[in-house]
Design a protein around this motif. Structure first.
Motif, PDB file in Angstrom:
ATOM      1  N   HIS A 260       0.863  -1.184   0.000  1.00  0.00           N
ATOM      2  CA  HIS A 260       0.000   0.000   0.000  1.00  0.00           C
ATOM      3  C   HIS A 260       0.900   1.236   0.000  1.00  0.00           C
ATOM      4  O   HIS A 260       1.862   1.303   0.768  1.00  0.00           O
ATOM      5  CB  HIS A 260      -0.905   0.028   1.227  1.00  0.00           C
ATOM      6  N   THR A 261       0.613   2.192  -0.876  1.00  0.00           N
ATOM      7  CA  THR A 261       1.428   3.403  -0.941  1.00  0.00           C
ATOM      8  C   THR A 261       1.439   4.100   0.411  1.00  0.00           C
ATOM      9  O   THR A 261       0.388   4.380   0.983  1.00  0.00           O
ATOM     10  CB  THR A 261       0.895   4.361  -2.014  1.00  0.00           C
ATOM     11  N   ALA A 262       2.641   4.393   0.912  1.00  0.00           N
ATOM     12  CA  ALA A 262       2.777   4.952   2.259  1.00  0.00           C
ATOM     13  C   ALA A 262       2.708   6.469   2.302  1.00  0.00           C
ATOM     14  O   ALA A 262       2.456   7.057   3.353  1.00  0.00           O
ATOM     15  CB  ALA A 262       4.092   4.489   2.882  1.00  0.00           C
ATOM     16  N   THR A 263       2.921   7.111   1.170  1.00  0.00           N
ATOM     17  CA  THR A 263       2.902   8.574   1.140  1.00  0.00           C
ATOM     18  C   THR A 263       1.946   9.059   0.058  1.00  0.00           C
ATOM     19  O   THR A 263       1.545   8.301  -0.830  1.00  0.00           O
ATOM     20  CB  THR A 263       4.307   9.141   0.856  1.00  0.00           C
ATOM     21  N   GLU A 264       1.584  10.322   0.108  1.00  0.00           N
ATOM     22  CA  GLU A 264       0.710  10.902  -0.901  1.00  0.00           C
ATOM     23  C   GLU A 264       1.127  12.333  -1.195  1.00  0.00           C
ATOM     24  O   GLU A 264       1.647  13.035  -0.327  1.00  0.00           O
ATOM     25  CB  GLU A 264      -0.757  10.860  -0.467  1.00  0.00           C
ATOM     26  N   ASN A 265       0.917  12.737  -2.438  1.00  0.00           N
ATOM     27  CA  ASN A 265       1.264  14.077  -2.866  1.00  0.00           C
ATOM     28  C   ASN A 265       0.111  15.020  -2.510  1.00  0.00           C
ATOM     29  O   ASN A 265      -1.010  14.841  -2.985  1.00  0.00           O
ATOM     30  CB  ASN A 265       1.518  14.096  -4.374  1.00  0.00           C
ATOM     31  N   LYS A 266       0.390  16.016  -1.681  1.00  0.00           N
ATOM     32  CA  LYS A 266      -0.655  16.950  -1.250  1.00  0.00           C
ATOM     33  C   LYS A 266      -0.629  18.258  -2.036  1.00  0.00           C
ATOM     34  O   LYS A 266      -1.265  19.227  -1.646  1.00  0.00           O
ATOM     35  CB  LYS A 266      -0.486  17.242   0.250  1.00  0.00           C
TER      36      LYS A 266
ATOM     37  N   TYR B  17       6.314  20.663  11.407  1.00  0.00           N
ATOM     38  CA  TYR B  17       6.596  21.250  10.106  1.00  0.00           C
ATOM     39  C   TYR B  17       5.355  21.198   9.222  1.00  0.00           C
ATOM     40  O   TYR B  17       4.687  20.163   9.126  1.00  0.00           O
ATOM     41  CB  TYR B  17       7.750  20.501   9.423  1.00  0.00           C
ATOM     42  N   ASN B  18       5.049  22.327   8.603  1.00  0.00           N
ATOM     43  CA  ASN B  18       3.853  22.434   7.763  1.00  0.00           C
ATOM     44  C   ASN B  18       4.203  23.046   6.410  1.00  0.00           C
ATOM     45  O   ASN B  18       5.189  23.788   6.285  1.00  0.00           O
ATOM     46  CB  ASN B  18       2.780  23.294   8.452  1.00  0.00           C
TER      47      ASN B  18
ATOM     48  N   ASP C 201       3.561  25.763   4.426  1.00  0.00           N
ATOM     49  CA  ASP C 201       2.970  27.094   4.567  1.00  0.00           C
ATOM     50  C   ASP C 201       2.376  27.610   3.263  1.00  0.00           C
ATOM     51  O   ASP C 201       1.327  28.274   3.260  1.00  0.00           O
ATOM     52  CB  ASP C 201       4.027  28.082   5.086  1.00  0.00           C
ATOM     53  N   TYR C 202       3.038  27.308   2.138  1.00  0.00           N
ATOM     54  CA  TYR C 202       2.516  27.773   0.857  1.00  0.00           C
ATOM     55  C   TYR C 202       1.168  27.132   0.544  1.00  0.00           C
ATOM     56  O   TYR C 202       0.229  27.803   0.117  1.00  0.00           O
ATOM     57  CB  TYR C 202       3.508  27.468  -0.268  1.00  0.00           C
ATOM     58  N   ARG C 203       1.063  25.813   0.757  1.00  0.00           N
ATOM     59  CA  ARG C 203      -0.199  25.113   0.476  1.00  0.00           C
ATOM     60  C   ARG C 203      -1.320  25.644   1.366  1.00  0.00           C
ATOM     61  O   ARG C 203      -2.453  25.834   0.911  1.00  0.00           O
ATOM     62  CB  ARG C 203      -0.023  23.606   0.687  1.00  0.00           C
ATOM     63  N   THR C 204      -0.998  25.905   2.637  1.00  0.00           N
ATOM     64  CA  THR C 204      -1.999  26.444   3.554  1.00  0.00           C
ATOM     65  C   THR C 204      -2.471  27.815   3.094  1.00  0.00           C
ATOM     66  O   THR C 204      -3.674  28.111   3.075  1.00  0.00           O
ATOM     67  CB  THR C 204      -1.430  26.539   4.981  1.00  0.00           C
ATOM     68  N   ALA C 205      -1.529  28.680   2.696  1.00  0.00           N
ATOM     69  CA  ALA C 205      -1.881  30.033   2.255  1.00  0.00           C
ATOM     70  C   ALA C 205      -2.694  29.982   0.968  1.00  0.00           C
ATOM     71  O   ALA C 205      -3.647  30.751   0.786  1.00  0.00           O
ATOM     72  CB  ALA C 205      -0.613  30.855   2.046  1.00  0.00           C
ATOM     73  N   LEU C 206      -2.343  29.062   0.059  1.00  0.00           N
ATOM     74  CA  LEU C 206      -3.074  28.939  -1.206  1.00  0.00           C
ATOM     75  C   LEU C 206      -4.506  28.470  -0.961  1.00  0.00           C
ATOM     76  O   LEU C 206      -5.454  28.982  -1.567  1.00  0.00           O
ATOM     77  CB  LEU C 206      -2.354  27.968  -2.135  1.00  0.00           C
TER      78      LEU C 206
END
Length: 288
Positions: free
Chosen positions: A21-27, A209-210, A212-217
């Protein structure tokens, strides 16, 4: 979780039926491209520049470019046969090493390993052996027609498989441009740098760690949605093929040509043409 691979993994005479099962995902936030004028999503077509026409999937073949504009064509049957000869759905652990011996540059993609039917006991045995020995397993696996080198290790309470690059897939570091040679470092500067490192040293906590760009977008997107700054488009029929377009252009040109021969300036609709015009229209259609 979606199963991306199903087979077995073995070490020695122990065989474990497993699922990956894929362990990571592109957010990453995916943005669509719209036509600025009408806000219709842009579509992309496969076009042959040599023939200047759209190419269907069944008219496409795979090939390897061994020199500029020189190709070796490979049939799907040949590729499928080669794939079956090298893919037996079994992963064999061939070596055990220490994790710290592998540089992170080699790591590629992670998969959770889950035991399939009847594999729980052997799964637990391998997990326990890896924990007690402090080692990880090195194995080979074929995923999506590509042979991969992989490591098998324990992540929390789950077996994890991580595909890693082959040595020839890692570029030569000596080819990196403009890397400065060893230079004399002033001790006072070094002491200051070490002090800064010491002040910023902490225990790694991934939760702090977050993106920040994705959150702002996303905040900007939600703000525009709330302010009704949105556009709506409707599904449209696919554009006519080039042959149909050329035929319609020819027909229209023929009809326009017949109009110029009329003595009256009053416009007539082509569909309203009757009697004496029938012969001219028929001739125009034949000429098209």
């Amino acid at each position: 979780m979606h199963t991306v691979w199903k087979g077995s993994i073995s070490f020695g005479l122990v065989n474990i039926p497993i699922k990956l099962h894929t362990a990571t995902e592109n957010k990453d936030i995916k943005l669509r491209q719209l036509h600025k004028e009408c806000h219709t999503p842009i579509s992309y077509q496969k076009v042959c520049p040599g023939c200047d026409k759209e190419v269907k999937t069944e008219d496409i073949v795979k090939a390897y470019e061994y020199a500029k504009n020189k190709f070796v064509i490979l049939d799907d049957e040949e590729l499928e046969k080669l794939k079956k000869e090298n893919e037996d759905k079994a992963v064999e652990i061939v070596d055990f090493v220490k994790l710290e011996e592998i540089d992170p540059i080699y790591f590629e993609k992670s998969y959770f390993i889950a035991p399939d039917n009847g594999g729980a006991k052997a799964y637990s045995l391998l997990r326990k052996a890896l924990v007690e020995s402090g080692k990880i397993g090195i194995a080979k696996i074929i995923i999506r027609s590509k042979e991969q080198l992989a490591v098998v290790r324990v992540y929390k309470d789950t077996l994890l498989m991580e595909t890693i690059h082959f040595p020839d897939e890692v570029r030569n570091v000596d080819e990196v441009p403009n890397v400065p040679a060893e230079q004399l470092v002033v001790q006072k500067e070094l002491d200051t740098a070490l002090m800064l490192v010491d002040q910023l040293t902490t225990t790694f906590d991934p939760e702090k760690y977050n993106d920040d760009y994705r959150t702002a977008l996303m905040d900007l997107i939600e703000e525009k949605k709330s302010g009704k700054e949105t556009v709506t488009t409707t599904e449209k029929q696919p554009a006519a093929t080039s042959n149909v377009t050329d035929l319609m252009s020819a027909l229209q040109a023929s009809l326009d040509k017949t109009k110029t021969k009329k003595t009256t300036t009053r416009k007539r609709k082509p569909v309203a043409a009757k009697s004496t015009n029938d012969k001219k229209t028929t001739t125009a259609l034949k000429n098209a």
